[in-house]
Design an enzyme around this catalytic site. Structure first.
Site, PDB file in Angstrom:
ATOM      1  N   GLY A   1      81.607 -65.848 -16.172  1.00 53.90           N
ATOM      2  CA  GLY A   1      82.755 -66.767 -16.465  1.00 53.90           C
ATOM      3  C   GLY A   1      83.716 -66.197 -17.544  1.00 53.90           C
TER       4      GLY A   1
ATOM      5  CD  GLN B   1      85.847 -65.765 -23.214  1.00 48.82           C
ATOM      6  OE1 GLN B   1      85.709 -66.224 -22.071  1.00 48.82           O
ATOM      7  NE2 GLN B   1      85.083 -64.671 -23.545  1.00 48.82           N
TER       8      GLN B   1
ATOM      9  CB  CYS C   1      80.043 -63.934 -25.272  1.00 47.49           C
ATOM     10  SG  CYS C   1      81.640 -64.678 -25.471  1.00 47.49           S
ATOM     11  CG  LEU C   2      83.340 -61.310 -20.594  1.00 46.91           C
ATOM     12  CD1 LEU C   2      84.047 -61.795 -19.592  1.00 46.91           C
ATOM     13  CD2 LEU C   2      82.720 -59.906 -19.947  1.00 46.91           C
TER      14      LEU C   2
ATOM     15  CG  HIS D   1      79.133 -68.996 -22.855  1.00 48.44           C
ATOM     16  ND1 HIS D   1      78.220 -68.033 -23.424  1.00 48.44           N
ATOM     17  CD2 HIS D   1      80.203 -68.333 -22.783  1.00 48.44           C
ATOM     18  CE1 HIS D   1      78.873 -66.955 -24.020  1.00 48.44           C
ATOM     19  NE2 HIS D   1      80.283 -67.087 -23.531  1.00 48.44           N
ATOM     20  CD  GLU D   2      82.844 -69.198 -19.682  1.00 50.10           C
ATOM     21  OE1 GLU D   2      83.830 -69.299 -20.474  1.00 50.10           O
ATOM     22  OE2 GLU D   2      82.052 -67.953 -19.632  1.00 50.10           O
TER      23      GLU D   2
ATOM     24  CG  HIS E   1      84.265 -69.574 -24.761  1.00 46.16           C
ATOM     25  ND1 HIS E   1      84.594 -68.628 -26.047  1.00 46.16           N
ATOM     26  CD2 HIS E   1      83.429 -68.628 -23.973  1.00 46.16           C
ATOM     27  CE1 HIS E   1      83.820 -67.522 -25.893  1.00 46.16           C
ATOM     28  NE2 HIS E   1      83.356 -67.448 -24.527  1.00 46.16           N
TER      29      HIS E   1
HETATM   30 CO    CO Z   1      82.087 -66.220 -23.822  1.00 42.74          CO
END
Ligand code: CO
Length: 166
Positions: free
Chosen positions: A46, A51, A95-96, A137-138, A141
């Site tokens: 995701g 981000q 996480c990216l 997780h998203e 963010h």
């Molecule tokens: Co992330």
């Protein structure tokens, strides 16, 4: 089609609370389409708008993690809200915005998200396993909360040492 650069920790925008989306405009649709391209290129589960440096309440999820196939469209969540949770499970999570970092995080095993789609219609989706984890997780963010905010100071120090600055 454009792939947007992914913001990495410790860029301050990642710690911001994203603002509500109040209107779905053509500009927003085009931005979301870029988010989809960026998610596929990054091979993440995701991606949250913050981000890619736009702190607004949107995230996109790869359909293959939601019982779909690669041919399906990305699932878009506008102004998402977790409305139901069940159970708990602790697993490694990445996480990216933290390339190379994986930390154990306790999450709800199952959760349901309510959101608005691209046409302005409300929908709900239930997730278990990795999908449930991605929803949480998203959503984190969008509230400026990151994976390292779930662990103690020592683990955090070790995790950040593994962060590959690109
Ligand atoms: Co992330």
């Amino acid at each position: 089609m454009s792939i947007l650069p992914i913001v990495k920790y410790p860029e301050p925008v990642l710690m911001e609370r994203s603002s509500e989306v109040d209107k779905i405009t053509d500009d927003l649709r085009s931005f979301i389409s870029d988010m989809e391209d960026t998610l596929y290129a990054s091979e993440g589960v995701g991606l949250a708008a913050v981000q890619v440096n736009k702190p607004i309440r949107i995230f996109v999820i790869d359909p293959t993690f939601a019982g779909g196939t690669e041919e399906d469209d990305t699932i878009i969540f506008i102004n998402p809200e977790i409305i139901h949770t069940e159970g708990e499970v602790r697993e490694e999570e990445g996480c990216l915005s933290f390339p190379g970092v994986f930390v154990p995080i306790k999450r709800f095993k199952k959760c349901t998200v309510k959101a608005t789609d691209l046409n302005g219609n409300e929908f709900t989706m239930e997730g278990t396993g990795l999908l449930s984890r991605a929803f949480q997780h998203e959503t984190d963010h969008l509230n400026g909360k990151l994976i390292i905010d779930h662990i103690g100071p020592l683990k955090k120090k070790l995790a950040l040492r593994r962060l590959q600055i690109q």
